[in-house]
Scaffold this motif. Structure first.
Motif, PDB file in Angstrom:
ATOM      1  N   SER A  38       0.848  -1.189   0.000  1.00 44.74           N
ATOM      2  CA  SER A  38       0.000   0.000   0.000  1.00 44.74           C
ATOM      3  C   SER A  38       0.887   1.243   0.000  1.00 44.74           C
ATOM      4  O   SER A  38       2.022   1.220   0.473  1.00 44.74           O
ATOM      5  CB  SER A  38      -0.932   0.001   1.219  1.00 44.74           C
ATOM      6  N   SER A  39       0.353   2.335  -0.539  1.00 44.19           N
ATOM      7  CA  SER A  39       1.173   3.529  -0.735  1.00 44.19           C
ATOM      8  C   SER A  39       0.343   4.789  -0.555  1.00 44.19           C
ATOM      9  O   SER A  39      -0.826   4.832  -0.944  1.00 44.19           O
ATOM     10  CB  SER A  39       1.777   3.521  -2.149  1.00 44.19           C
ATOM     11  N   THR A  96      -1.385   8.343  -4.317  1.00 47.75           N
ATOM     12  CA  THR A  96      -2.632   7.927  -4.948  1.00 47.75           C
ATOM     13  C   THR A  96      -2.693   8.400  -6.398  1.00 47.75           C
ATOM     14  O   THR A  96      -1.951   9.290  -6.822  1.00 47.75           O
ATOM     15  CB  THR A  96      -3.829   8.510  -4.191  1.00 47.75           C
ATOM     16  N   ARG A 107       4.524   0.674  -4.836  1.00 47.43           N
ATOM     17  CA  ARG A 107       3.731  -0.532  -4.609  1.00 47.43           C
ATOM     18  C   ARG A 107       4.538  -1.805  -4.889  1.00 47.43           C
ATOM     19  O   ARG A 107       3.990  -2.895  -4.892  1.00 47.43           O
ATOM     20  CB  ARG A 107       2.463  -0.485  -5.471  1.00 47.43           C
ATOM     21  N   PRO A 124      -4.625  -3.815  -3.525  1.00 46.83           N
ATOM     22  CA  PRO A 124      -5.580  -3.196  -2.593  1.00 46.83           C
ATOM     23  C   PRO A 124      -5.757  -1.716  -2.881  1.00 46.83           C
ATOM     24  O   PRO A 124      -4.832  -1.021  -3.310  1.00 46.83           O
ATOM     25  CB  PRO A 124      -4.911  -3.412  -1.227  1.00 46.83           C
ATOM     26  N   GLY A 125      -6.991  -1.250  -2.682  1.00 49.12           N
ATOM     27  CA  GLY A 125      -7.256   0.178  -2.800  1.00 49.12           C
ATOM     28  C   GLY A 125      -7.711   0.647  -4.158  1.00 49.12           C
ATOM     29  O   GLY A 125      -8.018   1.831  -4.327  1.00 49.12           O
TER      30      GLY A 125
END
Length: 637
Positions: A11-12, A15, A425, A628-629
């Motif tokens: 995750s990062s 965005t 990521r 994810p995300g």
């Protein structure tokens, strides 16, 4: 403590929305009086280009919405604004007309064309008092290549007259200090401006009319990319008669002298008319861009010395002398592109640097790999970087081979949030300056002559395989991505090699013969580009077929994601439509994103976000890791 998690799943905080916000930025900078002005792309305003100026503590808009300071000259656009006698003159994207902003408001200077955007202006520059000079192009038929161009003078009261029309493609004329001569350069099909151009000069009569022009420099195998008057009898021009764009002094008597011979590239490819790679500083000193880096050329000793070394890429759309130094648009390995001032060894930011999560940003590494044929290929490698995660012991990251456009582009070692979106990521990115790239001299650029789809593909494969051999990438999880000419190379790689598991192809060329020529899909500027990249027609027709990804779609190596703007006049969507239509029912996973309101390249925040998140989901599905995300991209078969 770092968590153990597979590459690609990290995750990062970087965005897609942050990438979109950074996707605009400054362009077309100049100095007005003692102020620094520039155009600024704004993805959050549907890609509008605003005109702004620096003020104490920040910036302010010169033109409010909906004014969009952009034009379609040569489809890539030319310098879109200038100031004449205190009046701001600019081109507006919606109708391509020229407008003036004065104390009484905004008013058009050119008439509304019979056909929407049928008359376009660009490369605006102040001419004689009360006039702005520009390149005008007019559609004169139904085909994209049915275009005529002329140099014109537009008066502030709305008058317009033709100055000259020496070549099919032209740059704006520049008036000598004594007002007696004008200089410009031009070129004709099938040459591109980095192949061969001619530097022209014409006398200017008392009534402002131009006499017959004569050619002072350039030619079929010599490229001029910038010219400026030094005195009323001499010009400074960037030429490459010895294989490198160097600064030359060109006299009205026909003399041409290289002021500082170096085997270094001080110019670049003229994709956008009005670009600058040098500015005189006085006393025989000049600020020059050396393969994108700022340097000072001193005629006294012939030296070219790099300065401001923390900035590795200065834009040719923004360079001007200002306040004892230079002002421009520049980026570096840990800095996004911003407006900066450099003088006396001191670098000052004129636009604020955003707060970024530095530990999540990759440190670009400049490397050189060697092909099987012994050719050196420069690469900028972006390794995975995320302080919160580590990969399992012995694991190697997926690798994206990033192919720049052009193909005369050059990837510099700078911070790129789009790339950081992937590296943070756990996905490595290698940006390849394959044969054909600029910045390395004419000989390297011409490695691609009649070899497009061969040399570029092979160079990218060589880099990918070298990174796998060095233990820096997982050989079973290689992908390739590119837009425009890079989209062609990505598609050609996926249809002619088995190196990659998957690829993302953005606004590409897919059918070479269908794209080029007077009856082809593309616009006039590039309609004969493939004469040099593939070979002249009809003699090379079989080569066009053999290298077209559309013709080789049956050998597609793996899943593919297509992304395309529906208003693209350079690489129209019809080619991607045809390729994707042929994939249905074949069992190969694919997706096709078509974006309304987008042209060649994506400018709107919503598009940038959707495209980037879809690309990440695509890689996760086809290379085997969770993402994810982001929403799951639906793949067809």
């Amino acid at each position: 403590m770092s968590r153990i998690s597979p590459y690609g799943t990290w995750s990062s905080p970087i965005t897609a929305a942050e990438v979109a916000a950074a996707g605009g930025g400054p362009q077309w900078l100049d100095v007005v009086g003692d102020e620094v002005w520039w155009a600024e792309a704004r993805p959050g305003e549907q890609g509008r280009v605003a005109l702004v100026r620096a003020v104490p503590g920040g910036t302010e808009d010169v033109l409010p919405a909906p004014w969009n300071v952009r034009n379609r000259l040569h489809e890539y656009g030319g310098r879109p604004w200038t100031v004449v006698g205190g009046v701001v003159v600019f081109t507006h994207w919606a109708d391509q007309r020229v407008y003036a902003l004065s104390e009484t408001g905004v008013a058009p200077l050119t008439p509304e064309p019979a056909e929407a955007q049928g008359v376009r202006y660009g490369d605006l520059r102040a001419g004689r008092p009360g006039e702005v000079w520009a390149v005008r192009e007019r559609s004169v038929g139904p085909r994209p290549t049915d275009v005529e161009r002329e140099l014109v003078a537009i008066t502030l009261d709305g008058g317009e007259r033709v100055l000259a029309a020496s070549h099919r493609f032209l740059t704006v004329p520049k008036l000598s200090p004594d007002g007696r001569h004008a200089a410009w350069f031009g070129w004709d099909h099938p040459a591109m401006p980095w192949d061969g151009t001619e530097l022209c000069v014409a006398p200017v009569a008392a009534d402002g009319s131009f006499g017959p022009h004569r050619v002072l420099a350039g030619g079929a195998d010599v490229s001029v990319c910038q010219v400026e008057w030094e005195t009323s009898s001499a010009l400074l021009a960037l030429l490459d008669p010895d294989g490198w764009w160097n600064l030359h002094r060109v006299g009205l008597d026909g003399s041409v002298v290289n002021v500082a011979p170096v085997e270094r590239e001080l110019g670049g490819p003229l994709w956008k008319a009005g670009s600058r790679w040098f500015v005189p500083l006085g006393g025989g000193r000049h600020a020059v861009l050396v393969s994108g880096r700022l340097a000072i050329l001193d005629e006294a000793d012939g030296s070219v010395t790099q300065v401001a070394e923390e900035l590795t890429a200065w834009s040719s759309t923004g360079l001007a002398a200002h306040d004892g130094g230079v002002v421009g648009i520049a980026a570096g390995p840990v800095r996004e592109a911003a407006v900066v001032h450099f003088a006396g060894g001191v670098l000052e930011d004129l636009t604020p640097q955003p707060e970024l999560p530095g530990a999540f940003l990759p440190v670009p590494q400049e490397r050189v790999f060697t092909t099987m044929d012994g050719e050196a290929v420069p690469v900028v490698l972006y390794p995975p970087a995320n302080p919160e995660f580590e990969a399992p012991e012995g694991a190697r990251p997926p690798l994206l081979v990033h192919v720049h456009g052009g193909p005369t582009g050059q990837h510099h070692a700078t911070l790129d949030l789009e790339i950081a979106y992937f590296t943070s990521r756990g996905i490595a990115v290698a940006a390849v300056n394959y044969g054909g790239s600029t910045g390395f001299g004419r000989a390297y650029r011409e490695r691609l002559r009649e070899q497009w789809g061969v040399v570029d593909v092979a160079d990218c494969v060589a880099v990918a395989e070298a990174l796998v051999a060095a233990g820096l990438a997982d050989g079973d999880r290689l992908a390739i991505r590119g837009g425009s000419a890079g989209g062609f190379t990505a598609a050609a790689s996926l249809t002619t090699t088995k190196t990659y598991r998957a690829g993302t192809v953005m606004y590409p060329v897919l059918d070479l013969a269908g794209w080029t020529g007077t009856e082809g899909d593309t616009h006039d500027f590039e309609s004969r580009y493939l004469d040099g990249l593939v070979g002249p027609l009809p003699a090379a027709r079989q080569r066009y077929v053999e290298r077209s990804p559309l013709a080789n779609a049956g050998t597609l190596a793996g899943p593919v994601l297509f992304q395309q703007g529906l208003e693209d006049r350079i690489c129209p969507p019809e080619q991607a439509d045809r390729f994707v239509a042929g994939l249905a029912g074949r069992g190969i996973p694919y997706a096709y994103q078509r974006f309304a309101g987008e042209q060649h390249g994506f400018r709107q925040a919503a598009t940038i976000i959707a495209a980037l998140e879809a690309e990440l989901s695509f890689y996760g599905q086809v290379l085997g890791f969770e993402t994810p995300g982001v929403a799951r991209l639906e793949l067809s078969r």
